[in-house]
Design an enzyme around this catalytic site. Structure first.
Site, PDB file in Angstrom:
ATOM      1  N   THR A 160      -1.204   7.507   0.187  1.00  0.00           N
ATOM      2  CA  THR A 160      -2.632   7.392  -0.179  1.00  0.00           C
ATOM      3  C   THR A 160      -3.306   6.171   0.447  1.00  0.00           C
ATOM      4  O   THR A 160      -4.535   6.099   0.470  1.00  0.00           O
ATOM      5  CB  THR A 160      -2.774   7.259  -1.708  1.00  0.00           C
ATOM      6  OG1 THR A 160      -2.151   6.015  -2.106  1.00  0.00           O
ATOM      7  CG2 THR A 160      -2.081   8.404  -2.437  1.00  0.00           C
ATOM      8  N   ASP A 211       4.230  -2.735  11.854  1.00  0.00           N
ATOM      9  CA  ASP A 211       4.288  -3.130  10.446  1.00  0.00           C
ATOM     10  C   ASP A 211       4.718  -4.602  10.376  1.00  0.00           C
ATOM     11  O   ASP A 211       5.850  -4.953  10.719  1.00  0.00           O
ATOM     12  CB  ASP A 211       5.289  -2.245   9.703  1.00  0.00           C
ATOM     13  CG  ASP A 211       5.247  -2.499   8.202  1.00  0.00           C
ATOM     14  OD1 ASP A 211       4.970  -1.546   7.456  1.00  0.00           O
ATOM     15  OD2 ASP A 211       5.481  -3.656   7.785  1.00  0.00           O
ATOM     16  N   ARG A 218       0.849  -1.195   0.000  1.00  0.00           N
ATOM     17  CA  ARG A 218       0.000   0.000   0.000  1.00  0.00           C
ATOM     18  C   ARG A 218       0.883   1.243   0.000  1.00  0.00           C
ATOM     19  O   ARG A 218       1.880   1.306   0.724  1.00  0.00           O
ATOM     20  CB  ARG A 218      -0.994  -0.017   1.147  1.00  0.00           C
ATOM     21  CG  ARG A 218      -0.402  -0.233   2.489  1.00  0.00           C
ATOM     22  CD  ARG A 218      -1.462  -0.237   3.557  1.00  0.00           C
ATOM     23  NE  ARG A 218      -0.857   0.156   4.815  1.00  0.00           N
ATOM     24  CZ  ARG A 218      -1.527   0.537   5.871  1.00  0.00           C
ATOM     25  NH1 ARG A 218      -2.828   0.575   5.853  1.00  0.00           N
ATOM     26  NH2 ARG A 218      -0.898   0.877   6.967  1.00  0.00           N
ATOM     27  N   ASP A 230       7.814  -5.465   8.150  1.00  0.00           N
ATOM     28  CA  ASP A 230       9.066  -4.989   8.743  1.00  0.00           C
ATOM     29  C   ASP A 230       9.468  -5.847   9.940  1.00  0.00           C
ATOM     30  O   ASP A 230      10.654  -6.160  10.123  1.00  0.00           O
ATOM     31  CB  ASP A 230       8.932  -3.526   9.181  1.00  0.00           C
ATOM     32  CG  ASP A 230       8.922  -2.566   7.997  1.00  0.00           C
ATOM     33  OD1 ASP A 230       9.250  -3.003   6.877  1.00  0.00           O
ATOM     34  OD2 ASP A 230       8.585  -1.383   8.192  1.00  0.00           O
TER      35      ASP A 230
END
Ligand code: PRP
Ligand code: URA
Length: 209
Positions: free
Chosen positions: A108, A200, A104, A203
């Site tokens: 945005t 995340d 993503r 990550d």
């Protein structure tokens, strides 16, 4: 028609708590995700249809249950989906695999698709789409759209954590796709991260930032 199942098994919940902790190491995070995938795989496949097939045991002939139909497909949304995929394949080693590259855009939050490779005959198979995080649902909706365009018509979506906003959007977009998750958290923050969440997922799995 939309179905959302929260899998509250104590083993899953305990492992998820360790994964959420910001001090959990990359190695532990990856191992725990794989272990949770084992437990969630058991739940997401619990109603698969069986058929009786003839076999010969060393003692006798018998009719014995076997999973009916073509091999399952696990569809992993890259990158973090691969953490769940590895555990699912431990349990169903003969499953076919689809890889769907989507990230993503950080500004945005729109999905950017960069790769798609799936087995043939999607229309004849049960497809379990896996991604640990259902946040805005933009990525998972795009992945399921893509699979449906290629003929898929029997899908389930398996994640680890979901935001209420993502559940709503996903089930409105794909009411025919049951969702399985280990937890539904409080909300999304202004950057589209799940709160309290775990950060995340990609990550934390791969040590990137
Ligand atoms: C993460 C996660 C999902 C997506 C969820 O991937 O693994 O795919 O975000 O967010 P959404 O529901 O708002 O779409 P990410 O975009 O970070 O991709 P990456 O792991 O490849 O960096
Ligand atoms: N993707 C993640 O990896 N974590 C979030 O909280 C939201 C999207």
């Amino acid at each position: 028609m939309a179905s959302v199942s929260v899998i509250g098994h104590p083993m899953i919940q305990h492992k998820l708590t360790i994964m959420r902790d910001k001090d959990t190491s990359i190695a532990s995070f990856r191992r725990l995700l794989r272990e949770i995938a084992h437990l969630m795989c058991y739940e997401v496949t619990r109603d698969l249809e069986l058929e009786m097939i003839p076999i010969e045991t060393p003692m006798a002939h018998m009719e014995s249950p076997s999973i009916k139909g073509k091999k399952l497909v696990f569809a992993s949304i890259l990158r973090a989906g691969n953490g769940l995929l590895d555990g699912m394949l431990d349990l169903v080693p003969a499953a076919r695999v689809a890889h769907i590259g989507i990230y993503r855009d950080h500004e945005t939050l729109e999905p950017v698709e960069y790769y798609f490779k799936a087995p043939s005959n999607l229309e004849d198979r049960l497809i379990i789409v896996v991604d640990p995080m259902l946040a805005t649902a933009n990525s998972s909706i795009a992945a399921v759209d893509n699979l449906k365009r290629r003929g898929a018509n029997n899908l389930r979506f398996l994640c680890l954590l979901a935001a209420p906003e993502g559940i709503k959007k996903f089930t409105e977009a794909h009411p025919d796709v049951p969702v399985f998750t280990a937890a539904i958290d409080s909300h999304l923050n202004e950057k589209g991260y799940i709160v309290p969440g775990l950060g995340d997922a990609g990550d934390r799995m791969y040590g990137t930032k």
